[in-house]
Design a protein around this motif. Structure first.
Motif, PDB file in Angstrom:
ATOM      1  N   ALA A  31       4.455   5.985  -9.385  1.00  0.00           N
ATOM      2  CA  ALA A  31       4.716   4.540  -9.014  1.00  0.00           C
ATOM      3  C   ALA A  31       5.563   4.420  -7.696  1.00  0.00           C
ATOM      4  O   ALA A  31       5.354   3.663  -6.804  1.00  0.00           O
ATOM      5  N   ALA A  32       6.477   5.182  -7.902  1.00  0.00           N
ATOM      6  CA  ALA A  32       7.419   5.304  -6.400  1.00  0.00           C
ATOM      7  C   ALA A  32       6.711   5.469  -5.322  1.00  0.00           C
ATOM      8  O   ALA A  32       6.749   4.863  -4.158  1.00  0.00           O
ATOM      9  N   ARG A  33       5.839   6.608  -5.584  1.00  0.00           N
ATOM     10  CA  ARG A  33       5.398   7.183  -4.337  1.00  0.00           C
ATOM     11  C   ARG A  33       4.266   5.942  -3.853  1.00  0.00           C
ATOM     12  O   ARG A  33       3.993   5.901  -2.653  1.00  0.00           O
ATOM     13  N   ALA A  34       3.288   5.309  -4.756  1.00  0.00           N
ATOM     14  CA  ALA A  34       2.389   4.293  -4.478  1.00  0.00           C
ATOM     15  C   ALA A  34       3.180   2.926  -3.658  1.00  0.00           C
ATOM     16  O   ALA A  34       2.474   2.432  -3.076  1.00  0.00           O
ATOM     17  N   ASN A  35       4.398   3.012  -4.092  1.00  0.00           N
ATOM     18  CA  ASN A  35       5.100   1.858  -3.485  1.00  0.00           C
ATOM     19  C   ASN A  35       6.100   2.321  -2.266  1.00  0.00           C
ATOM     20  O   ASN A  35       6.887   1.423  -1.862  1.00  0.00           O
ATOM     21  N   GLY A  36       5.821   3.473  -1.715  1.00  0.00           N
ATOM     22  CA  GLY A  36       6.530   3.931  -0.573  1.00  0.00           C
ATOM     23  C   GLY A  36       8.105   4.224  -0.640  1.00  0.00           C
ATOM     24  O   GLY A  36       8.752   4.279   0.348  1.00  0.00           O
ATOM     25  N   LEU A  37       8.615   4.705  -1.990  1.00  0.00           N
ATOM     26  CA  LEU A  37       9.800   4.873  -2.062  1.00  0.00           C
ATOM     27  C   LEU A  37       9.988   6.513  -2.368  1.00  0.00           C
ATOM     28  O   LEU A  37       9.227   6.832  -3.383  1.00  0.00           O
ATOM     29  N   PRO A  38      10.954   7.152  -1.655  1.00  0.00           N
ATOM     30  CA  PRO A  38      11.074   8.479  -2.360  1.00  0.00           C
ATOM     31  C   PRO A  38      11.867   8.623  -3.657  1.00  0.00           C
ATOM     32  O   PRO A  38      12.448   7.696  -4.128  1.00  0.00           O
TER      33      PRO A  38
END
Length: 403
Positions: free
Chosen positions: A229-236
């Motif tokens: 989910a983090a990756r899908a929202n551009g967060l490391p």
């Protein structure tokens, strides 16, 4: 004409030179312009240039401003009663199962007003600032619901707007399972993945996503869902990993090219190797090790063998690391974990900056970086890891200004 020029100082640039891993400069000078470092070198190399203000430091040491890359600074109440329980022999797991631990802080945090949370956090933040910190990471994680976690992230933003310090907000998305979700773990993880993370990203309240992968917390499979989910929202991502057991969390974090994996007492060789390949920083937390009276130390020799960058941090939190001294953290890292004084300084400057993805901005003294500096009245740089709780720097500069 430069804004200011610092002279008559010894500088730990933390920019490696051949045979000089900390980039030490004797009789150095630092030129500052518009809040940034313009030039750094020997005084003779900067001779002939003019500055509005020339500051002679009398042979003091100058380091980058300290970076505390792992804190849980915003919370309600304290857990001083658990300190007494722990002294009586209760374990971390026993306290948690008895309704203490993170659950008690969640209850106190919900009960506190936003003004109360800000006031108590500002008090703790002030102690870190006086200790020489110029960049501090602050995690959420003590609300365990969407609105509450968003409130904590907004508190971090409010602190950033009011204090002379760089705040790096982290969404600690999976910290503990709320009691009402005990039989619905999937529903809780889904709420975090599908609602909380997208909202925090959309409102730009967090710079990364963290989780607690442990036998008393969340499984690798649950963490992986959050990381996706983090990756899908551009967060490391970052991860609390291998603190109480080996869940292979460090290798999981590395597979997502996590900024850091933190704690790591039970890290194995395979996990360290994966971290090295991914560039994931090892963040060691001696305050938690000390407070919990742990006996298994992070495998520093293994981290060195694989050339994993080692950072250290206070882990300031109410239950397992009520630590407010960055210099005591450096001392503990040396005394408890066997870091060299040089490793401890690097651990709270350049490597801590790497753990936050900010090595391009802070953590070393180099042209173009923020002029976040500490001036220390010490004879030898190793004293930063020697004194037990050195009060703090003689002078602290944030963005080129005394603060």
């Amino acid at each position: 004409m430069w804004d200011s020029l610092l002279v008559d100082c010894r500088i730990a640039t933390m920019e490696p030179l051949p045979g000089n891993p900390l980039g030490l400069i004797e009789n150095g000078a630092i030129a500052i312009q518009d809040g940034r470092i313009l030039r750094v070198g020997k005084r003779t190399e900067l001779a002939g240039f003019r500055a509005k203000e020339v500051v002679a430091l009398g042979g003091a040491w100058v380091t980058p401003g300290l970076v505390d890359c792992h804190t849980h600074l915003i919370f309600g109440g304290t857990r001083a009663d658990e300190h007494a329980m722990r002294r009586a022999g209760a374990t971390y797991e026993e306290i948690a199962k008895a309704g203490g631990g993170i659950a008690s802080t969640v209850k106190a945090t919900h009960a506190a007003s936003t003004d109360q949370l800000l006031a108590s956090a500002a008090y703790r933040l002030d102690a870190l600032i006086k200790g020489g910190v110029t960049t501090v990471e602050i995690k959420s994680g003590y609300a365990l619901d969407v609105e509450g976690e968003i409130r904590l992230l907004r508190c971090a933003a409010a602190l950033a707007a009011s204090e002379a310090v760089r705040i790096v907000p982290t969404l600690l998305a999976l910290h503990a399972l709320p009691p009402e979700y005990r039989d619905r773990r999937d529903d809780y993880v889904a709420m975090i993945a599908d609602k909380l993370i997208p909202r925090a990203a959309r409102e730009r309240l967090a710079t990364s996503v963290d989780a607690f992968c442990e036998n008393i917390a969340f499984t690798p499979q649950e963490v992986e869902r959050i990381f996706n989910a983090a990756r899908a929202n551009g967060l490391p991502v970052r991860l609390h990993a291998e603190q109480l057991s080996n869940q292979n969390g460090a290798a999981l974090a590395a597979s997502y090219k996590a900024l850091s994996a933190d704690h790591l007492e039970h890290l194995d060789d395979a996990g360290a190797k994966a971290m090295a390949k991914a560039g994931t920083v090892a963040v060691l937390l001696p305050g938690a090790f000390y407070a919990l009276q742990e006996t298994r130390k992070p495998p520093v020799a293994v981290l060195r063998k694989h050339k994993v960058p080692i950072a250290i941090a206070t882990d300031c939190n109410p239950g397992t690391s009520p630590m407010l001294s960055p210099t005591l953290t450096m001392n503990m890292a040396c005394t408890l974990f066997g870091l060299t004084p040089e490793e401890a300084v690097a651990g709270m400057t350049i490597n801590a900056a790497r753990a936050l993805g900010l090595a391009h901005e802070v953590g070393s003294i180099a042209a173009g970086k923020a002029a976040d500096l500490c001036v220390w009245r010490i004879e030898n740089l190793s004293e930063l890891g020697y004194w037990m709780g050195l009060p703090g720097p003689e002078r602290r500069m944030f963005g080129g200004t005394d603060a």
